[in-house]
Design a protein around this motif. Structure first.
Motif, short mmCIF file in Angstrom:
data_model
loop_
_atom_site.label_atom_id
_atom_site.label_comp_id
_atom_site.label_asym_id
_atom_site.label_seq_id
_atom_site.Cartn_x
_atom_site.Cartn_y
_atom_site.Cartn_z
N ALA A 1 -3.32 -4.00 6.10
CA ALA A 1 -3.42 -3.21 4.88
C ALA A 1 -3.30 -1.73 5.20
N THR B 1 -5.33 0.71 -1.79
CA THR B 1 -5.12 -0.16 -0.65
C THR B 1 -3.86 -0.97 -0.89
N ARG C 1 -1.60 -3.98 0.33
CA ARG C 1 -1.48 -5.20 1.12
C ARG C 1 -0.07 -5.74 0.92
N GLU D 1 0.84 -9.47 0.77
CA GLU D 1 0.42 -10.17 -0.44
C GLU D 1 1.06 -9.58 -1.70
#
Length: 229
Positions: free
Chosen positions: A131, A138, A140, A143
Motif C-alpha cells: 500500500a 491509502t 492499495r 485491490e
C-alpha cells in the motif's frame, strides 16, 4: 521501530528526550518550532509526535490543528508547562491525544508513548507493504482500492485510474492532455481536456471535504492537475 518527531524549542529538552528514546530503539526526528515540524510531517512518515506548547513562529496548539487539518492521524503527546485545565482542554480540542506537564519524568514519557502506540496498533493495523500512504489517502493498487482515513472511496474505473496515477506522483503536475492519453488511451484531441475537467469535478466531490476549496486534488491553472498530501 516507530519514528517519533520531537518538537520543542529548548535544545536541552530535545537532548534529554533523545537520550531516552534512542536508548529504547526509536527512530527520531527533531524540530525547534511548529513550522519545522509541519515540514517534517509532509515529507517523512511519522508514527508519533511529542509537541511542546509554547514555541516561537508557531505554537503547539496551531501546529496540532494544522496536522489534523492535513489529514494526519498519528498520536500527538503535548508537553506543556501550563497546568490550567483550559489549556489542556484546548490542546485536546485541537487534536492532541494526551498531554504531560513540564517538568516531566522521562520514564513517564516513555510509558505514555508505548501506551499510545499500542492503541494505534490495536485499532489501526499496519498498512500492507504493497500500500501507498499519501496524506489521508491509502492506495492499495493490487485491490484497486483507495481509502481516505481508512474508509474506502466509491470510485469509477477511470476515477480510480486518474487518482491512483496522481497519488503515485504527489506534487507532480500532470497536463490534462497527458492524463487523457494515459487513462483514456486515446490521442488528446478536441474535447479531451473537457472530459478530464468533468472527471476531476466528480472526483473532488468524492475525495475532498470541501470540493469548492480542494485541499488535495488541485488545479494548477494553465498547466494541469496534481495531488497535495
Amino acid at each position: 521501530m516507530p519514528t517519533i518527531l520531537i518538537v520543542d524549542d529548548e535544545a536541552d529538552i530535545r537532548q534529554l528526550l533523545r537520550l531516552y528514546l534512542q536508548n529504547d530503539g526509536y527512530e527520531l526526528l527533531e524540530a525547534s518550532n511548529g513550522e519545522e515540524a509541519l515540514q517534517y510531517v509532509e515529507t517523512h512518515p511519522i508514527d508519533l509526535m511529542l509537541l511542546d506548547v509554547m514555541m516561537p513562529k508557531r505554537d503547539g496548539f496551531s501546529t496540532v490543528q494544522a496536522v489534523r487539518q492535513a489529514g494526519h492521524t498519528f498520536p500527538v503527546l503535548m508537553l506543556t508547562a501550563k497546568q490550567e485545565d483550559l489549556d489542556k482542554i484546548q490542546g485536546l480540542t485541537f487534536g492532541a491525544d494526551d498531554y504531560i506537564g513540564k517538568p516531566f519524568n522521562p520514564l513517564e514519557v516513555l510509558a505514555r508513548i508505548k501506551a499510545m502506540l499500542r492503541r494505534v496498533q490495536q485499532y489501526h493495523p499496519p498498512v500492507a507493504a504493497s500500500a501507498l500512504q499519501v496524506g489521508p489517502f491509502t492506495l492499495r493498487a493490487d485491490e484497486r482500492l483507495i481509502l481516505k482515513h481508512h474508509t474506502p472511496l466509491a470510485l469509477t474505473r477511470r476515477e480510480f485510474d486518474v487518482f491512483a496515477l496522481l497519488l503515485t506522483h504527489p506534487k507532480r503536475v500532470f497536463p490534462a492532455e497527458e492524463l487523457y492519453e494515459r487513462i483514456w488511451q486515446e490521442e488528446a484531441l478536441g474535447s479531451a481536456t473537457n472530459a478530464v475537467m468533468v472527471l476531476m469535478h466528480k472526483l473532488r466531490e468524492k475525495v475532498e471535504d470541501s470540493p469548492k476549496q480542494p485541499r488535495h486534488l488541485q488545479t494548477v491553472w494553465g498547466v494541469g492537475y496534481k495531488v497535495e498530501p
